[in-house]
Design a protein around this motif. Structure first.
Motif, mmCIF file in Angstrom:
data_model
loop_
_atom_site.group_PDB
_atom_site.id
_atom_site.type_symbol
_atom_site.label_atom_id
_atom_site.label_comp_id
_atom_site.label_asym_id
_atom_site.label_seq_id
_atom_site.Cartn_x
_atom_site.Cartn_y
_atom_site.Cartn_z
ATOM 1 N N TYR A 1 0.858 -1.187 0.000
ATOM 2 C CA TYR A 1 0.000 0.000 0.000
ATOM 3 C C TYR A 1 0.903 1.248 0.000
ATOM 4 C CZ TYR A 1 -3.799 3.179 1.257
ATOM 5 O OH TYR A 1 -4.720 4.196 1.259
ATOM 6 N N LYS A 2 1.275 1.711 -1.190
ATOM 7 C CA LYS A 2 2.280 2.759 -1.353
ATOM 8 C C LYS A 2 1.803 4.120 -0.857
ATOM 9 C CE LYS A 2 4.485 0.369 -5.184
ATOM 10 N NZ LYS A 2 4.963 0.431 -6.591
ATOM 11 N N GLU A 3 0.486 4.308 -0.800
ATOM 12 C CA GLU A 3 -0.046 5.609 -0.368
ATOM 13 C C GLU A 3 0.316 5.957 1.074
ATOM 14 O OE1 GLU A 3 -1.568 3.331 -2.002
ATOM 15 O OE2 GLU A 3 -2.585 4.207 -3.753
ATOM 16 N N VAL A 4 0.694 4.955 1.856
ATOM 17 C CA VAL A 4 0.979 5.203 3.275
ATOM 18 C C VAL A 4 2.429 5.646 3.502
ATOM 19 C CG1 VAL A 4 1.808 2.904 3.995
ATOM 20 C CG2 VAL A 4 0.409 4.260 5.569
ATOM 21 N N GLU A 5 3.290 5.538 2.502
ATOM 22 C CA GLU A 5 4.711 5.820 2.696
ATOM 23 C C GLU A 5 4.987 7.236 3.210
ATOM 24 O OE1 GLU A 5 8.343 4.274 0.288
ATOM 25 O OE2 GLU A 5 7.786 6.202 -0.613
ATOM 26 N N PRO A 6 4.395 8.302 2.653
ATOM 27 C CA PRO A 6 4.685 9.645 3.197
ATOM 28 C C PRO A 6 4.350 9.766 4.682
ATOM 29 C CG PRO A 6 3.574 9.806 1.068
ATOM 30 C CD PRO A 6 3.526 8.372 1.471
ATOM 31 N N LYS A 7 3.244 9.159 5.101
ATOM 32 C CA LYS A 7 2.859 9.223 6.506
ATOM 33 C C LYS A 7 3.862 8.472 7.380
ATOM 34 C CE LYS A 7 0.273 9.832 10.157
ATOM 35 N NZ LYS A 7 0.254 11.149 10.839
ATOM 36 N N LEU A 8 4.369 7.343 6.898
ATOM 37 C CA LEU A 8 5.348 6.576 7.666
ATOM 38 C C LEU A 8 6.637 7.376 7.847
ATOM 39 C CD1 LEU A 8 4.954 2.984 6.112
ATOM 40 C CD2 LEU A 8 3.945 3.878 8.210
ATOM 41 N N ILE A 9 7.062 8.036 6.790
ATOM 42 C CA ILE A 9 8.284 8.857 6.865
ATOM 43 C C ILE A 9 8.078 10.027 7.835
ATOM 44 C CG2 ILE A 9 9.790 10.405 5.541
ATOM 45 C CD1 ILE A 9 9.330 8.537 3.138
ATOM 46 N N GLU A 10 6.892 10.627 7.790
ATOM 47 C CA GLU A 10 6.592 11.770 8.645
ATOM 48 C C GLU A 10 6.594 11.393 10.130
ATOM 49 O OE1 GLU A 10 2.681 14.501 9.659
ATOM 50 O OE2 GLU A 10 2.835 13.565 7.685
ATOM 51 N N MET A 11 6.083 10.206 10.464
ATOM 52 C CA MET A 11 5.951 9.808 11.863
ATOM 53 C C MET A 11 7.197 9.108 12.411
ATOM 54 S SD MET A 11 3.351 6.561 11.327
ATOM 55 C CE MET A 11 3.276 6.018 13.028
ATOM 56 N N TYR A 12 8.167 8.824 11.588
ATOM 57 C CA TYR A 12 9.294 7.966 11.948
ATOM 58 C C TYR A 12 10.045 8.456 13.186
ATOM 59 C CZ TYR A 12 13.806 5.581 11.620
ATOM 60 O OH TYR A 12 14.928 4.852 11.906
ATOM 61 N N ASN A 13 10.396 9.726 13.227
ATOM 62 C CA ASN A 13 11.310 10.229 14.269
ATOM 63 C C ASN A 13 10.733 10.182 15.679
ATOM 64 O OD1 ASN A 13 13.517 10.807 12.593
ATOM 65 N ND2 ASN A 13 12.579 12.748 11.949
ATOM 66 N N VAL A 14 9.415 10.123 15.809
ATOM 67 C CA VAL A 14 8.808 10.158 17.152
ATOM 68 C C VAL A 14 8.383 8.767 17.624
ATOM 69 C CG1 VAL A 14 8.030 12.541 16.906
ATOM 70 C CG2 VAL A 14 6.529 10.672 16.162
ATOM 71 N N GLN A 15 8.797 7.732 16.923
ATOM 72 C CA GLN A 15 8.378 6.365 17.258
ATOM 73 C C GLN A 15 9.431 5.631 18.087
ATOM 74 O OE1 GLN A 15 5.265 5.331 16.518
ATOM 75 N NE2 GLN A 15 5.046 7.416 15.687
#
Length: 390
Positions: free
Chosen positions: A294-308
């Protein structure tokens, strides 16, 4: 003149003699004597129980061996025969009189033999002949009788047998146990109902959002889903239970099933779970979205990465590696530089190494800059065996 005692007087005399003798002992002696007598009686009962158990097991073993010698080879031969055999011919080959009333103990052993055949030769069995054997022995009638009149343990065993031998029981018989107050019997009945029913077998998850699943329940439920897929029944959509269930482990189970059954149509709805409060749900949702491409989720994953937390970070990296959009090289490069956890660094390097030709070049670029401490991470990533373990 001496008195002669007869009958009950004799017993009564010695009873009072022992009683008053006992009363004359100090208190501690009386307590110890009672304790010793209790232990002796308990030991005798236990000894009798053990002897009975040994005798009973030997008897059951003889019965099993007798039935095995009489039926097993012919039952196996019939089950593996590619041609369809009639019930009458099966009865003749087994030398079984269908007019006689079968004994419950014999039928329990027959179901055990059928289970052994199913387990050892599941992919080779001729299902028509296998079920015809059950018809000859009247297995369905026996199982339904156990469910209606057997003890709790016999009922649960009958429900397990239905799944083990791919047997059958009327839904009218099962329905009385679907909401039974005893949880073990209720769950066994529900799983058997899911195994058999072509209507709405998974309605229990709609009716009870707080329904709990143990690890064993999850394994059993997955086996039921596999069985239903094998026989051609429709596989339900799992995403609705991910959204409605109140139990975290149930949500995680159905997220895993979405991944295993490749329910790509559930991906847009599942993407909402990456914001879940639970770290485990978040991790499983991200992992599944990567496997579903599901490629549409990639921008959101990159955006949330640093706070995980690190666990979620690794799942994000793995998911991005699975998506392979060729748009995340810069992110992976920066994530490696910023990472202070060696496990996370190792996952990022594997993602780069397998990402694309440009990913491999980025990996080599980072390797040239590596110091003596981090060089081993690159060596492990390139090793064909170690690389598969990550």
């Amino acid at each position: 003149m001496e008195q002669v005692l007869y009958g009950i007087d004799y017993i009564e005399y010695y009873f009072y003699w022992i009683y008053y003798k006992f009363i004359g002992y100090p208190l501690i002696i009386r307590i110890c004597s009672i304790a010793v007598m209790f232990c002796i009686i308990a030991y005798l009962f236990l000894l009798l129980h053990i002897i009975y158990g040994i005798f009973n097991r030997k008897k059951e073993k003889r019965r099993y061996q007798k039935a095995y010698d009489k039926y097993y080879e012919d039952m196996l031969s019939i089950s593996l025969d590619s041609s369809t055999i009639s019930d009458e011919e099966i009865a003749d080959r087994l030398k079984y009189d269908t007019k006689k009333r079968p004994k419950p103990n014999e039928l329990r052993i027959i179901t055990q033999l059928l289970t052994e055949i199913k387990t050892a030769h599941e992919n080779e069995i001729n299902e028509v002949n296998y079920h015809s054997i059950q018809t000859v022995f009247q297995i369905t009638r026996f199982l339904e009788h156990e469910l209606q009149f057997g003890a709790k343990r016999a009922k649960i065993q009958a429900l397990k047998i239905i799944q083990s031998i791919n047997g059958y029981a009327s839904e009218a018989v099962l329905v009385r146990f679907l909401y039974h107050r005893k949880i073990e019997l209720r769950n066994s009945a529900r799983y058997t109902y899911m195994w058999l029913s072509q209507g709405n077998p998974f309605r229990f998850f709609d009716e009870d959002i707080s329904m709990k699943l143990r690890q064993w329940d999850m394994m059993e439920l997955h086996a039921i889903l596999e069985h239903r897929r094998k026989v051609g029944y429709n596989t339900p959509s799992f995403i609705k239970w991910v959204n409605t269930s109140a139990e975290e482990n149930v949500k995680i189970f159905f997220i895993n099933e979405i991944r295993l059954y490749n329910e790509t149509e559930s991906a847009p709805t599942l993407a909402k779970q990456i914001n879940a409060r639970s770290v485990e749900i978040r991790s499983e949702a991200i992992k599944t979205l990567g496997k579903l491409k599901y490629k549409e989720v990639e921008p959101k994953l990159i955006e949330m990465y640093n706070v995980q937390p690190e666990e979620v970070k690794r799942q994000i990296i793995t998911a991005i590696a699975d998506l392979k959009t060729d748009k995340a090289l810069g992110f992976l490069y920066n994530a490696y530089d910023d990472a202070d956890n060696w496990g996370t660094k190792r996952v990022i390097l594997k993602a780069l190494y397998d990402y694309s030709a440009m990913g491999r070049k980025t990996f080599e670029q980072l390797e040239r800059k590596a110091d003596s401490h981090t060089a081993i991470l690159f060596a492990h990533t390139k090793h064909p065996l170690i690389n598969q373990l990550i």
